[in-house]
Design an enzyme around this catalytic site. Sequence first.
Site, PDB file in Angstrom:
ATOM      1  N   GLU A  12      -7.167  -8.699 -25.190  1.00 33.34           N
ATOM      2  CA  GLU A  12      -5.957  -7.871 -25.330  1.00 33.34           C
ATOM      3  C   GLU A  12      -4.869  -8.593 -26.116  1.00 33.34           C
ATOM      4  O   GLU A  12      -3.743  -8.132 -26.214  1.00 33.34           O
ATOM      5  CB  GLU A  12      -5.448  -7.421 -23.961  1.00 33.34           C
ATOM      6  CG  GLU A  12      -5.343  -8.510 -22.921  1.00 33.34           C
ATOM      7  CD  GLU A  12      -4.970  -7.979 -21.524  1.00 33.34           C
ATOM      8  OE1 GLU A  12      -4.547  -6.819 -21.401  1.00 33.34           O
ATOM      9  OE2 GLU A  12      -5.099  -8.755 -20.567  1.00 33.34           O
ATOM     10  N   ASP A  71      -2.340  -3.525 -24.172  1.00 33.95           N
ATOM     11  CA  ASP A  71      -1.676  -4.724 -24.677  1.00 33.95           C
ATOM     12  C   ASP A  71      -2.100  -5.026 -26.105  1.00 33.95           C
ATOM     13  O   ASP A  71      -1.282  -5.403 -26.930  1.00 33.95           O
ATOM     14  CB  ASP A  71      -1.994  -5.921 -23.772  1.00 33.95           C
ATOM     15  CG  ASP A  71      -1.107  -5.897 -22.537  1.00 33.95           C
ATOM     16  OD1 ASP A  71       0.111  -5.723 -22.697  1.00 33.95           O
ATOM     17  OD2 ASP A  71      -1.636  -6.032 -21.426  1.00 33.95           O
TER      18      ASP A  71
HETATM   19  C1  PEP Z   1      -4.525  -3.131 -21.079  1.00 32.21           C
HETATM   20  O1  PEP Z   1      -3.693  -3.944 -21.488  1.00 32.21           O
HETATM   21  O2  PEP Z   1      -5.058  -2.282 -21.805  1.00 32.21           O
HETATM   22  C2  PEP Z   1      -4.928  -3.121 -19.656  1.00 32.21           C
HETATM   23  C3  PEP Z   1      -5.926  -2.392 -19.237  1.00 32.21           C
HETATM   24  O3  PEP Z   1      -4.203  -3.882 -18.792  1.00 32.21           O
HETATM   25  P1  PEP Z   1      -2.748  -3.508 -18.241  1.00 32.21           P
HETATM   26  O4  PEP Z   1      -2.451  -2.109 -18.650  1.00 32.21           O
HETATM   27  O5  PEP Z   1      -2.825  -3.672 -16.773  1.00 32.21           O
HETATM   28  O6  PEP Z   1      -1.908  -4.538 -18.918  1.00 32.21           O
HETATM   29 MG    MG Z   2      -3.216  -5.613 -20.292  1.00 33.24          MG
END
Ligand code: PEP
Ligand code: MG
Length: 572
Positions: free
Chosen positions: A435, A459
């Site tokens: 990410e 992210d």
């Molecule tokens: C993301 O970043 O896509 C993810 C699944 O994690 P979070 O939304 O919890 O940061």
């Molecule tokens: Mg994330």
Amino acid sequence: MIVIKGVAASPGIAIGKALVLENEEIVINRVEIPPDKVRAEVRRFKAALDATYRDLDAAESKVLKMLGKEHARLIDTHRLILSDPLITKDVPKRIQEERVNAEFALSEALEVVNQAFEKIQDEFFRERRHDLFDVGKRLLSHLLKQERRTISGVRHPAILVARNLLPSDTLNLKESNVLGFVTDLGGKTSHTAILAQSMEIPAVVGLSDASHRIRNGDEVILDGDQGLVIVQPSPEAVEKYEKMRQRSIKEEEALDSLRGVPTVTADGHKLRMMVNLDTIDEMKAVLSLKGDGVGLFRTEYLYLNRSSAPGEEEQARAYSAIAKALDPLPLTVRTADIGGDRLAHLGLEVPKNETNPFMGLRGIRLFLKHPELLKTQLRAVLRASAHGKVQVMIPMVSSLRELQAARRIFRQAQDELAAEGVETAKKVPFGIMVEIPSAALMLDALIEEADFVSIGTNDLIQYILAVDRINEDVAHLYDPFHPAVVRILRHIVDAVHRREKKVTVCGEMTSDPKAVPLLAGLGVDNLSVTPRMFLRVKHIVRQISMSSARAMVERALTLSDSEQIRKLVSEL
Ligand code: PEP
Ligand code: MG
């Protein structure tokens, strides 16, 4: 017809008459208390305090019944505020020293804290001041012997319009005739928005002056998907939205038959479809979807709203219960990604005023700084592996060094448990979230140390495009169809497949029906989707021809404009 754009806080469409709540301005006068009445005034304040505690007890049992333990924690926050010396000590002190009435002393004390909250940069934490006012108003209404506004008293179905809604107001909505609500204030991360989503009440917030522009009885359309409010809509608009609402009800019903049906494309290509799990309370809904397991268990909820991190025992109990319920389907436990917008109310010694929290100490960075937290969580996950098929996943990895450090702690946890004679599964797959762009570009190196890869598009997109994912001012630049995003996704999928490993996508992009054909065509093996969108996405996948989707992606990779890519994907 007026169209007002706000923040989409909770999805769904509602059409109805507006019920505008008057601003609850309570006028408080300063009343001088004669010296011989001061003790009685303090007693009056304490009686109001007791009555407020009783209110909270009543609210708690209601919330427990309606929404479960997770949401009842909000009441604990209110109890904590009520027992704060600011209320219990400062107010009586002001009454005694300044010889003023309890209402005035309380409002003065609240104002001091309000000013402190105003200065806080972190939006999530700043928004918590509404909890303080909520409690303050309860107390005041007991002192003034006023009936508090109760929304459960709404007699006819209506769309609630208010300057702001407090979390305790929102909790009353489920039992009321409220079809949806719109507020001038608020952001996506407020407790009010979070509760609205859990209760499936459509909501649009952050509309700045809607409560002045909308009049009682105005016809209103609330579009919680787009974050739109249409006031006095044309008959055509009403008809259009009514059709959309009916269609979505029918679609939901039709999708029911897809529970437990394999996720196979029209030309016979199998995809694994898993679910994202945010709290243990959603487990029942997740199991009823009959998917292929949990692709992302966000464990942060265990760490929030408390003053110390959860211990190994508590975590092991939670993970084991979920692993057991899912067995033999896999449970992917992500180590907690605390930090960014999920930091403020955790009682850890961490920097509070980061200028750029999303680029700050979050995810694995925070846990490597506090390795005891990572070890505790990994030990708990390993213990749960004795009860089902468990795998562990590390968020926010940006370099090989970080991954190796995390892996070392994982091995230590395994060795310790083995030496203690604690039962665990023989093999617990250890994966990473990709990410951060550096991890995507370095994947050929990282993949050697990771058993599987899951792409966190939420992210990844924010970092590729430099678009803060909770900043409304740049929200229009957040674009899953940006050519740079498509190219990096292709790069990641290829790098993982070259090592003959599997790649999952678990960001919200999997839950965007328009983006699903793109992910399928890119060759993603597994999708992990929000429970609400699961069956809808499955339906889309079953209609896709994989060979056409692959060809479409090859073309998309030659394009340099996101609108062209969007169009191409929509034409599949
Ligand atoms: C993301 O970043 O896509 C993810 C699944 O994690 P979070 O939304 O919890 O940061
Ligand atoms: Mg994330």
